[in-house]
Design an enzyme around this catalytic site. Sequence first.
Site, PDB file in Angstrom:
ATOM      1  N   LEU A   1       0.815  -1.224   0.000  1.00  0.00           N
ATOM      2  CA  LEU A   1       0.000   0.000   0.000  1.00  0.00           C
ATOM      3  C   LEU A   1       0.844   1.267   0.000  1.00  0.00           C
ATOM      4  O   LEU A   1       1.797   1.390   0.771  1.00  0.00           O
ATOM      5  CB  LEU A   1      -0.911  -0.006   1.237  1.00  0.00           C
ATOM      6  CG  LEU A   1      -1.753   1.239   1.500  1.00  0.00           C
ATOM      7  CD1 LEU A   1      -3.153   0.843   1.965  1.00  0.00           C
ATOM      8  CD2 LEU A   1      -1.104   2.144   2.544  1.00  0.00           C
ATOM      9  N   LEU A   2       0.495   2.184  -0.872  1.00  0.00           N
ATOM     10  CA  LEU A   2       1.108   3.522  -0.907  1.00  0.00           C
ATOM     11  C   LEU A   2       0.121   4.488  -0.272  1.00  0.00           C
ATOM     12  O   LEU A   2      -1.087   4.359  -0.478  1.00  0.00           O
ATOM     13  CB  LEU A   2       1.372   3.894  -2.368  1.00  0.00           C
ATOM     14  CG  LEU A   2       1.620   5.345  -2.795  1.00  0.00           C
ATOM     15  CD1 LEU A   2       2.409   5.364  -4.112  1.00  0.00           C
ATOM     16  CD2 LEU A   2       0.351   6.186  -2.962  1.00  0.00           C
TER      17      LEU A   2
ATOM     18  N   ASP B   1       0.611   8.753   1.643  1.00  0.00           N
ATOM     19  CA  ASP B   1       1.065  10.138   1.434  1.00  0.00           C
ATOM     20  C   ASP B   1       2.398  10.301   0.680  1.00  0.00           C
ATOM     21  O   ASP B   1       3.357   9.587   0.967  1.00  0.00           O
ATOM     22  CB  ASP B   1       1.290  10.846   2.775  1.00  0.00           C
ATOM     23  CG  ASP B   1       0.201  10.601   3.776  1.00  0.00           C
ATOM     24  OD1 ASP B   1      -0.807   9.976   3.440  1.00  0.00           O
ATOM     25  OD2 ASP B   1       0.383  11.031   4.929  1.00  0.00           O
TER      26      ASP B   1
ATOM     27  N   TYR C   1       6.366   7.646   9.734  1.00  0.00           N
ATOM     28  CA  TYR C   1       5.202   8.339   9.191  1.00  0.00           C
ATOM     29  C   TYR C   1       5.626   9.559   8.369  1.00  0.00           C
ATOM     30  O   TYR C   1       6.805   9.843   8.205  1.00  0.00           O
ATOM     31  CB  TYR C   1       4.260   8.731  10.336  1.00  0.00           C
ATOM     32  CG  TYR C   1       3.317   7.622  10.762  1.00  0.00           C
ATOM     33  CD1 TYR C   1       3.488   6.306  10.314  1.00  0.00           C
ATOM     34  CD2 TYR C   1       2.252   7.882  11.614  1.00  0.00           C
ATOM     35  CE1 TYR C   1       2.611   5.296  10.706  1.00  0.00           C
ATOM     36  CE2 TYR C   1       1.371   6.879  12.007  1.00  0.00           C
ATOM     37  CZ  TYR C   1       1.546   5.593  11.558  1.00  0.00           C
ATOM     38  OH  TYR C   1       0.669   4.612  11.941  1.00  0.00           O
ATOM     39  N   SER C   2       4.625  10.303   7.934  1.00  0.00           N
ATOM     40  CA  SER C   2       4.877  11.350   6.941  1.00  0.00           C
ATOM     41  C   SER C   2       5.761  12.494   7.414  1.00  0.00           C
ATOM     42  O   SER C   2       5.850  12.785   8.611  1.00  0.00           O
ATOM     43  CB  SER C   2       3.543  11.928   6.464  1.00  0.00           C
ATOM     44  OG  SER C   2       2.933  10.985   5.630  1.00  0.00           O
TER      45      SER C   2
ATOM     46  N   GLU D   1      -4.411  16.625   9.383  1.00  0.00           N
ATOM     47  CA  GLU D   1      -3.222  15.872   8.965  1.00  0.00           C
ATOM     48  C   GLU D   1      -2.494  16.640   7.872  1.00  0.00           C
ATOM     49  O   GLU D   1      -3.082  17.463   7.164  1.00  0.00           O
ATOM     50  CB  GLU D   1      -3.633  14.485   8.440  1.00  0.00           C
ATOM     51  CG  GLU D   1      -4.211  13.595   9.520  1.00  0.00           C
ATOM     52  CD  GLU D   1      -4.390  12.140   9.080  1.00  0.00           C
ATOM     53  OE1 GLU D   1      -3.998  11.240   9.826  1.00  0.00           O
ATOM     54  OE2 GLU D   1      -4.936  11.915   7.981  1.00  0.00           O
TER      55      GLU D   1
HETATM   56  C1  FRU Z   1      -2.255  10.694   6.351  1.00  0.00           C
HETATM   57  C2  FRU Z   1      -1.523   9.946   7.459  1.00  0.00           C
HETATM   58  C3  FRU Z   1      -0.546  10.856   8.168  1.00  0.00           C
HETATM   59  C4  FRU Z   1       0.450   9.880   8.728  1.00  0.00           C
HETATM   60  C5  FRU Z   1       0.513   8.845   7.638  1.00  0.00           C
HETATM   61  C6  FRU Z   1       0.749   7.443   8.109  1.00  0.00           C
HETATM   62  O1  FRU Z   1      -2.743   9.857   5.370  1.00  0.00           O
HETATM   63  O2  FRU Z   1      -2.442   9.383   8.369  1.00  0.00           O
HETATM   64  O3  FRU Z   1      -1.138  11.697   9.117  1.00  0.00           O
HETATM   65  O4  FRU Z   1       1.683  10.460   8.974  1.00  0.00           O
HETATM   66  O5  FRU Z   1      -0.708   8.918   6.946  1.00  0.00           O
HETATM   67  O6  FRU Z   1       0.949   6.603   7.017  1.00  0.00           O
END
Ligand code: FRU
Length: 489
Positions: free
Chosen positions: A44-45, A47, A106-107, A222
Site C-alpha cells: 500500500l502507498l 502520502d 510516518y509522513s 493531517e
Molecule cells: C495521512 C496519514 C498521516 C500519517 C501517515 C501514516 O494519510 O495518516 O497523518 O503520517 O498517513 O501513514
Amino acid sequence: MTLSREQKYRKLDQATPEELEQLREQVAHCPWRQSFHIQPPYGLLNDPNGFAFYDGEYHLFYQWFPLGTFHGMKYWYHTKSKDLARWENIGIGIEPGDPQDSHGAYSGSGIVKDGELYLMYTGNTRNEAWVRLPYQNLAVMSRDGSIAKRSKPVITAVPDGYTEHFRDPKVWRADGKYYCVIGAQRTNGTGCAVLYQSQDLLTWSFLGEISTQLNDFGYMWECPDYFELDQQGVLLFCPQGLSPKGDSFQNVYQSGYVVGKPLDVRTGRLDHEPFRELDRGFDFYAPQTTAAPDGRRILVAWMGLPDIGYPTDRHGWAHCLTLPRELKLRDGKIIQRPVKELEKLRKDEVTAQAVLRSETKSFTGLQGTNYELVCEFSEADAERFGIEFRAGSTERTALTYDRNAKKIILDRSLSGQTIESEYGSERRCSLDAETIKFQLFVDASSVEIFVNDGEEVFTSRIFPSEDSTQIRFFAHGGSAACRASLWRI
Ligand code: FRU
C-alpha cells in the site's frame, strides 16, 4: 477484517522470498497497473513525503506498507526524477523499527541544507501499554544517495494541550531560520496546526499554534503545508471529521487550504479567507508541495483516501500518487495545472472537431486506456454536454457540464468495479463559464480532470475493464461545438 498487531507491524525482512515472489506475481497480473503514475511495487502507498529538488533531481518519497493493502508498518519508499515526468524507483528510503520509529516512519518533508537533503518525519511509536508516542525525527541523505537516520528525535514530546495525534512535519526556511508546521489534535478533540522554529534543523522550539479562524473545524488536521505565493500565505491541510455540505466535503476526509496574509511567525497569526477544497474528485488526500528551482510551487498528492477498500486490494497493491501540478493564485483561489514537463509524455496527436446537435459521437482514433485528452466545448445552447470515456458496451465514466445548473458533474457509477459506494458515485462543483475546456489524463485506473486551465480539478480512481476504451462526445437538448486533441501516453 481484524488484523493482529503482528500482521500490522510486520517488517519487510519478516517475509519469506516466496511470499514476496507471490506478491510480485499477483501484482503483475493485475489489469489496473498504472503506466505513468507513481505506484508501489506491491503493498500500500499513501502520502507523498520528502518532496524536494536536490542535487539536480526531484526526490519524492511515499508512505509504503509492503506486506498488505492495509495501513501497517510504514516505510518511506524513494523515487526520483530529472523532469517531473518520468520517475525512477530507487527503493526503501527510510526503514522503520528503531526506538524512535518502532511502529512506522510516518509522513514528513525534505529540505536541502549544507549540500544534504534533510528528511524530517514522524516516528510512530507505541509503548508496552500500547500508548502512541509520536516523535519528530531526522534522516539525512547525502550526495551518494545514502540515507542515515539520526537515532535521537529532534522533537521528543507533544506540548501540553495536544493529544498523541501529532504528526507530519513540513519544513521551510525563511529569514535565515527554519520553521515547521505539524498536524495536531487539541485535548478538546479539535484539529489544528502548530508551529516550531529552529536555527539548524536539530534543535526546535515550540512557537505555538497557527491561529486561524477555524477553531472548531474537524477533530484532526493531517499533513499541513505552509508556503507563500505572490506574497500571500497559503496553509494546506487535511481536516478529518467535517460533514458534507452541498457539493463540498463529500469524501471520507477532506483536503484543502486557506489563503491570506503571510503567516506572522511571531504571533502565529494567519488571517485568511474561507477554507476551500483543493480537488473535487473522489480520491485525493495528503498533498505536499515543493519549490522547483525556477520558483514554481509544485504539488503532488495521494490519489486515495484512508479507511476505504479499493479493487486492487485483492491484487496485492493499492493506490498511486497524482501527477505533479503547478500552483498559482488567482483572486485568492488556487489554480492547479499539470506541470508543463508532462507534455514530454505526449505521443501521436489525433484531433477532431464537430458541432454536436442533441447527439453522442465518437471519432476515429480518439480512444484508448492511457492518454491525455484536451477538449473544448463552445458556442453551446445545449442543456448538457460533455464526454464519456473508458466507455464500452456497459461501462463509462461520464463528465458533464450542466448549463442550467452551471455545474460540472463527474459520474463514476458505471465506471467498472465499484469503490466503497457509501460516499456516493457522483461529484459536482459549480462553474459559470461560456466555454468549457477539459484536460484529462487517463491512466489504466485513474483520471485527473483539469477544468478551464486548472480552475477546478477532479481526481479519481476508476476500475474499468481493459476493453472499455471508447470516448464519446455528447450534447443534449441543443448543440455545442467541440474540438478535441488526444495524445497517447
Ligand atoms: C495521512 C496519514 C498521516 C500519517 C501517515 C501514516 O494519510 O495518516 O497523518 O503520517 O498517513 O501513514
